[in-house]
Each structure stands twice: as C-alpha cells, then as structure tokens.
Design an enzyme around this catalytic site. Sequence first.
Site, short mmCIF file in Angstrom:
data_model
loop_
_atom_site.label_atom_id
_atom_site.label_comp_id
_atom_site.label_asym_id
_atom_site.label_seq_id
_atom_site.Cartn_x
_atom_site.Cartn_y
_atom_site.Cartn_z
CD GLU A 194 -5.45 -4.54 -3.12
OE1 GLU A 194 -5.29 -4.03 -2.30
OE2 GLU A 194 -4.30 -5.04 -3.84
CB SER A 225 -1.04 -0.04 1.24
OG SER A 225 -2.01 0.72 1.04
CG HIS A 246 -5.39 -2.73 1.00
ND1 HIS A 246 -4.85 -2.48 -0.34
CD2 HIS A 246 -5.20 -1.84 1.79
CE1 HIS A 246 -3.92 -1.69 0.04
NE2 HIS A 246 -3.98 -1.19 1.27
#
Length: 546
Positions: free
Chosen positions: A333, A215, A427
């Site tokens: 995600e 990320s 995610h």
Amino acid sequence: MIRSIARILVVAAALCGAQALAAAGPVVTAPAGALRGEALEGVNAFRGIPYAQPPVRQLRWRPPVPAERWEGVRDATRFGASCHQPPSRPGSIYAPAQALKMSEDCLFLNVWTPEGAQSAPVFVWIHGGALSGGSSSEPMYDGAALARQGLVVVSINYRLGVLGYLAHPQLSEESPDGVSGNYGLLDQIQALRWVRDNIAAFGGDPGNVTIAGESAGALSVMYLMAAPPARGLFHKAIAQSAYMITMPALREAVHGTPSAESAGVELARKLEIRGLPRLRAADPQELTVKAAMAGYMPLGNVDGKVLPAQLVEVFDRGEQAPVPILAGFNEGEIRSLRFLLPPPPADAASYEAAIRAAYRDLADAMLERYPPHDIDAAMLATTRDALYGWTAERLVRSQTALGQPAYLYFWDHGYPATDEAGLHAFHASEIPYALGTRDGTPPHWPAIPDTPGERALGDAAMAYWASFARDGRPVADGAPEWPAYGQARAYMGFAGTPRPGTHLMPGMFELLENVVCRRRAQGDQPWHWNVGIISPPLPPEADACR
C-alpha cells in the site's frame, strides 16, 4: 399559411432528429428521462447522466437537489465534467492521461448494462482520490468488462475537496438541520436514490445493489454503511483499502482533532476570504487549489444527522448497515504513498529507541512485528497495517458479528514492472484486475504484461467481485473456494494465483486494536498515520481495552 408550413417543418425536423438519435444508439426511457447511449460489444453504455441539479454558486455548499426530468432524448454518449480538484502531481502513477474537464456542474453518473438485461444485480463504483481528486470518467473505472459478467455497473462523481466537505458556522446556521459539510457524501446518497428510482429501466434490480470503492471510495463505503439516510439504498458492500481514521466532529474538538466548523473558519482566515457570500463568489478551481495548498483535508464530519458518530463507534455498537461485505488491502500500500512516511531514523538503534519511547509497554510487541533490521520495510508495514490492514479486518469482524457473510482478501501480486520500480502490490494495483480494466491504466502506471498468468488472475478476481455483487458470495470458476472470514479468520490471498488461508498476519489486528482503543479512551489522540516512530506517547492501558 407560411407560418403553418414553418411549424410543420419544425415539428418534422424535431421528429427526424429524435429518430436519428434513436437510430444512432440504444435508447432507454427512465423516470429521469430518455437517453441515447452507445452500443459496445454485448453492452450498452450511457454516460454523463445528471443525477442532481448543478451545485452552482448560489447552491454551493448545500445538499444536492434531485435533477429535473428532461424532455426529449438526451445524448448520453460522453462523460460529464469532473468535479473541481487540484492538478495531479507530475509523473504520479495515478495521474490521468489527459487533463480533466472540470466544472461545478459535475454531478453525473454513468451506466453500463448488458444487452437484454432484466433484474440484473447493480454494482455502484465510488472512485478514490483522498476525497479531493478522481473522476468516474477515468478509463480504469470503465464498467464494460464487469457488465459483461452480467451486472449493471454504475460509476458516480461527487463533490470533492473544499467544495464537497467544507463545514462552517454560517453554513450550519442556514441549514434546516443546523449542520454543514458532508456534501460529497450527500451527493453519493442522492446518486443511490437515483439508482433506486431509475435503474430498473436499464435492466437493473434496485433491490440488489452493491456499493464498492477503493481508498477514499472505500472510506465512502464505510460512511454510507454508517449513514442513516443511506439505509436501504444498498444491499452489499465492497471496501478495497479502506481506512477507518479519526473523524472531526462538527462543533467540538475530539481526539486531538479540531472541530469541522472551526477548521472551516480557519481556512477562510488563511485564504483571507471573509464571509459566506465571498466564499460562494470565489472561483471554484482557484478556491479548490488554494484550500489544498493551505492544508485543508476533506473528511466526513460527525454531525449527528448524516454521520451520527465516529465510524469505530458505529461499528462497535453494531449500528452500521447489516449487509454482506468483501474487504481487503494490499501488501505494498505505502510503496506508492511514501509521503505518508516520516523521514527514517539514522539507524536501527534510533528506530528502536523511538518505538520504545512511543509504545511503552507495547514496544516489545511492536518491535517483534516491525523489527529494526530493515527500517524501510518496517515503516512501510507499520503505516500500511495501521491504516488499511487493521481497517479491513475490523470490517469483516464487525459484519461477521452481525451475522452477515464477510470475506477478507490480501493482495500480494507483483509483476516485473512493479517489482523493478519497488512498487510490489502498491495502493490501488488490484483495481484493473477486479474491474477488468488492465488496458485502461494511467500512462505512468507500471505496465501490466499481457500474459496467460496475468489474464487468469484478472479473470478470477473479476469473477469473485461479480459473483459477490450477484448473490453475496465470491465464486470464480476454476479458482479456489473463498471461505467466509468466520471463526477460522479465513481470507483469500492474491499473488500469482488466488490461494485461501487463515489467520492473516497473526496478532496484527489485536495489537493495533489495543493502540486505537487506548487512544480513544484517553480522547486526545487521533488514530491517523501518526504511528511508528512518530507516534505520540501511547496512553496507559484502559479498562475498556483489556
């Protein structure tokens, strides 16, 4: 006579103290100083190592200054403080088990090294958290399991939020380079310099360093690949769920984004804090929280020094670091990031109308890929691909064009707790598998079952990651060969077991590359998460995009 005896006793006590420190745990003497760590099973851990001087108020919003060499043996059995950040949202699956101890004195790193390591590959982990949260002390980032794979593992803190990325004209004026912002990125570069200068003492090879992150950590990996000051400090890169979004420029509005300096001035106005001295005098935690509540979004800015151009431009020109890369994204995600989605339209007809109005001549292609019969699935996939899917494939294509090995993955693994919660392959869900920290997930994280299948998948993922860090090629005993992306557009899919394939999501990359290209050519639209039903009207096709 009494004074002489007292001096002897003091010296003897100091020697005994040093001997006790050495006896209590492994000691490493590095150029930075001597450290006492903790002996684990086959691994020695050294935590809370300062790599830069504390950025206290007189140094706030200045580049990091290397830490001074300390005297004696420093205790390195505990993590250092985390950098200032807003509190986690209650109930978030990402919220840590305990409130973080925070301080401006937070520029620490941690090292896990195999016993007897010599010239071992080095794996540097950069935590995520939107450049506004996270810490290297989180149990899910523990480096012991990867170190048992033969790596020297390093995790780092870096300044976050307004304290890490604020740009302001007065800050630029006092800078010798005439720039401001990017302090968190400069921290990361300083940490890599520390690794270069000190990691050999821990058994690591400073000539074989892999930077890795997820990320915002993967965004940082891309920044480092684009940053001239970071060149030569690393030799491979891993980008998990990276997002190559629009960057602000330091002094001019670009792509519908205000300049970083003007954003800093506007933030100070909103907070009713006039002048740099008062900003520097503000309480760091209060300033951090108020800035976040005012909508401040930390990002690296194009300053011509640390970041020379938009990431897409750097990679288009082939000016990024020429290193092997492993990059990928997750099927779900956005399932844990639904705040990125707009409210859904009333029905399929409304959805289709919004897509046609926004995407014009590309509307049919958008509706074919993101059809209206399941609006929720279409919206999840649209934002996922625009942020993470397009970026992952762009990265492996760019490095392949430089003649570098590039490996693409798609994480599509779920288990009962994730699927029951509607969080299939969410995610960051790959992290505990790749880092071998399935027992270190946060308290609200969907519980990973302890089954042979889960252990086997984790062992394979960690072996792939570790072997890539070792020699630039992901290999796992007893698991399929992972082919390089190449002309076949190969990838590795991770579901119940690793499974290689080719042409992941055919047409996805080309469609979104066209969208981004048109926005770039027109120059007044960002390529953020303003996609799908909230996309601005797409500019007409440009010659550069044909």
